[in-house]
Design a protein around this motif. Structure first.
Motif, PDB file in Angstrom:
ATOM      1  N   GLY A 218      25.163  14.413  60.659  1.00  0.00           N
ATOM      2  CA  GLY A 218      25.083  14.996  62.043  1.00  0.00           C
ATOM      3  C   GLY A 218      23.875  15.753  62.395  1.00  0.00           C
ATOM      4  N   ALA A 219      23.636  16.614  61.259  1.00  0.00           N
ATOM      5  CA  ALA A 219      22.663  17.787  61.412  1.00  0.00           C
ATOM      6  C   ALA A 219      21.253  17.223  60.822  1.00  0.00           C
ATOM      7  N   LEU A 220      20.972  15.913  60.907  1.00  0.00           N
ATOM      8  CA  LEU A 220      20.086  15.472  59.904  1.00  0.00           C
ATOM      9  C   LEU A 220      18.471  16.179  60.382  1.00  0.00           C
ATOM     10  N   THR A 221      18.494  16.063  61.699  1.00  0.00           N
ATOM     11  CA  THR A 221      17.035  16.591  62.387  1.00  0.00           C
ATOM     12  C   THR A 221      16.602  18.177  61.683  1.00  0.00           C
ATOM     13  N   ARG A 222      17.554  18.636  61.837  1.00  0.00           N
ATOM     14  CA  ARG A 222      17.394  20.366  61.497  1.00  0.00           C
ATOM     15  C   ARG A 222      17.328  20.225  60.015  1.00  0.00           C
ATOM     16  N   ASP A 223      18.379  19.485  59.185  1.00  0.00           N
ATOM     17  CA  ASP A 223      18.186  19.685  57.910  1.00  0.00           C
ATOM     18  C   ASP A 223      17.085  18.964  57.212  1.00  0.00           C
ATOM     19  N   THR A 224      16.603  17.852  57.782  1.00  0.00           N
ATOM     20  CA  THR A 224      15.412  17.461  57.285  1.00  0.00           C
ATOM     21  C   THR A 224      14.116  18.194  57.288  1.00  0.00           C
ATOM     22  N   LEU A 225      13.811  18.956  58.482  1.00  0.00           N
ATOM     23  CA  LEU A 225      12.855  19.772  58.702  1.00  0.00           C
ATOM     24  C   LEU A 225      13.054  21.067  57.747  1.00  0.00           C
ATOM     25  N   HIS A 226      14.133  21.954  57.580  1.00  0.00           N
ATOM     26  CA  HIS A 226      14.290  22.566  56.517  1.00  0.00           C
ATOM     27  C   HIS A 226      13.768  22.043  55.075  1.00  0.00           C
ATOM     28  N   GLN A 227      14.222  21.007  54.729  1.00  0.00           N
ATOM     29  CA  GLN A 227      13.914  20.445  53.504  1.00  0.00           C
ATOM     30  C   GLN A 227      12.564  20.232  53.205  1.00  0.00           C
ATOM     31  N   MET A 228      11.819  19.784  54.514  1.00  0.00           N
ATOM     32  CA  MET A 228      10.464  19.648  54.318  1.00  0.00           C
ATOM     33  C   MET A 228       9.783  20.990  54.243  1.00  0.00           C
ATOM     34  N   ILE A 229      10.191  22.080  55.048  1.00  0.00           N
ATOM     35  CA  ILE A 229       9.569  23.112  54.581  1.00  0.00           C
ATOM     36  C   ILE A 229       9.889  23.694  53.299  1.00  0.00           C
ATOM     37  N   LEU A 230      11.156  23.453  52.694  1.00  0.00           N
ATOM     38  CA  LEU A 230      11.296  23.921  51.356  1.00  0.00           C
ATOM     39  C   LEU A 230      10.536  23.383  50.243  1.00  0.00           C
ATOM     40  N   ASP A 231      10.332  21.751  50.550  1.00  0.00           N
ATOM     41  CA  ASP A 231       9.405  21.212  49.650  1.00  0.00           C
ATOM     42  C   ASP A 231       8.135  21.589  49.705  1.00  0.00           C
ATOM     43  N   ARG A 232       7.354  22.313  50.712  1.00  0.00           N
ATOM     44  CA  ARG A 232       6.017  22.839  50.811  1.00  0.00           C
ATOM     45  C   ARG A 232       6.208  24.208  50.027  1.00  0.00           C
ATOM     46  N   VAL A 233       7.153  24.815  50.523  1.00  0.00           N
ATOM     47  CA  VAL A 233       7.568  26.286  49.575  1.00  0.00           C
ATOM     48  C   VAL A 233       7.444  26.012  47.985  1.00  0.00           C
ATOM     49  N   LEU A 234       8.117  25.377  47.409  1.00  0.00           N
ATOM     50  CA  LEU A 234       8.330  24.682  46.085  1.00  0.00           C
ATOM     51  C   LEU A 234       6.852  24.201  45.682  1.00  0.00           C
TER      52      LEU A 234
END
Length: 213
Positions: free
Chosen positions: A76-92
């Motif tokens: 249900g929180a896919l949009t928010r979770d997807t964005l946070h994961q996209m950012i986290l991937d860039r941080v990695l």
């Protein structure tokens, strides 16, 4: 009286002219951006495109509407979770680059071969990554590259992703990227986002480190 009215009109005009500048300094400093990471925008359109990829994959993976709605409800929180994961991937990526870590195509393929064997085949692996992590099939190799990158970064730091040393490196990378998150998607905290994320490179790598310990 007329002078006061003229003054009021001048002030009103000045305020109206300044309004866009004031807005730009507030929450909408980057119109159309879901986030800005290292000076690079993740646009709302890019984010929605990633969410749509997951929804289409979920729709194609289930037999009927009830199963699809269950999959949607579970994310249900896919949009928010997807964005946070996209950012986290860039941080990695930034943390790995700062540590001199690189990943080859061969390493990604080796990772994929091993995971397919564990899962029971290529199709089974795609299904697991979609159901557990919200990774659509077309993003699988990209995601596995991040997993290899996380493993190599952890090894370079003589730690694993469950340890403070790993998160210290990610926090430092996050600070250097000057992440600006659109408030509609919450606030950015690299450690909290990492703890909440359904990110394969985080969970699977941490599990591998614990098994090896």
């Amino acid at each position: 009286m007329h002078r006061r009215r003229r003054t009021a009109l001048v002030l009103s005009a000045a305020i109206a002219a300044a309004a866009p500048l004031l807005a730009a300094c507030g929450n909408d400093a980057h119109p159309g951006a879901a986030a800005v990471v290292g000076g690079r925008r993740i646009t709302v359109a890019q984010l929605q495109s990633r969410v749509d990829e997951v929804r289409r994959a979920q729709r194609a993976a289930v037999a009927d509407e009830t199963q699809y709605q269950q999959a949607v409800a579970a994310t249900g929180a896919l949009t928010r979770d997807t964005l946070h994961q996209m950012i986290l991937d860039r941080v990695l990526d930034r943390a790995a680059r700062d540590a001199g870590v690189t990943v080859t195509v061969r390493e990604v393929q080796t990772m994929r071969d091993g995971l397919e064997k564990q899962a029971g085949g290529a199709e089974a692996l795609r299904k697991v990554w979609l159901q557990q992590y919200g990774v659509p099939p077309q993003r699988l190799d990209e995601n596995l590259r991040l997993q290899v990158e996380a493993q190599k970064l952890a090894a370079k730091l003589h730690t694993d992703p469950s340890r403070p040393a790993f998160w210290k490196a990610l926090s430092a990378a996050s600070d250097r990227l000057h992440i600006d998150l659109n408030p509609r998607y919450g606030s950015w905290d690299v450690q909290k986002s990492g703890a909440d994320a359904k990110t394969p490179w985080l969970r699977e790598t941490a599990a591998a480190g614990q098994q090896a310990a």
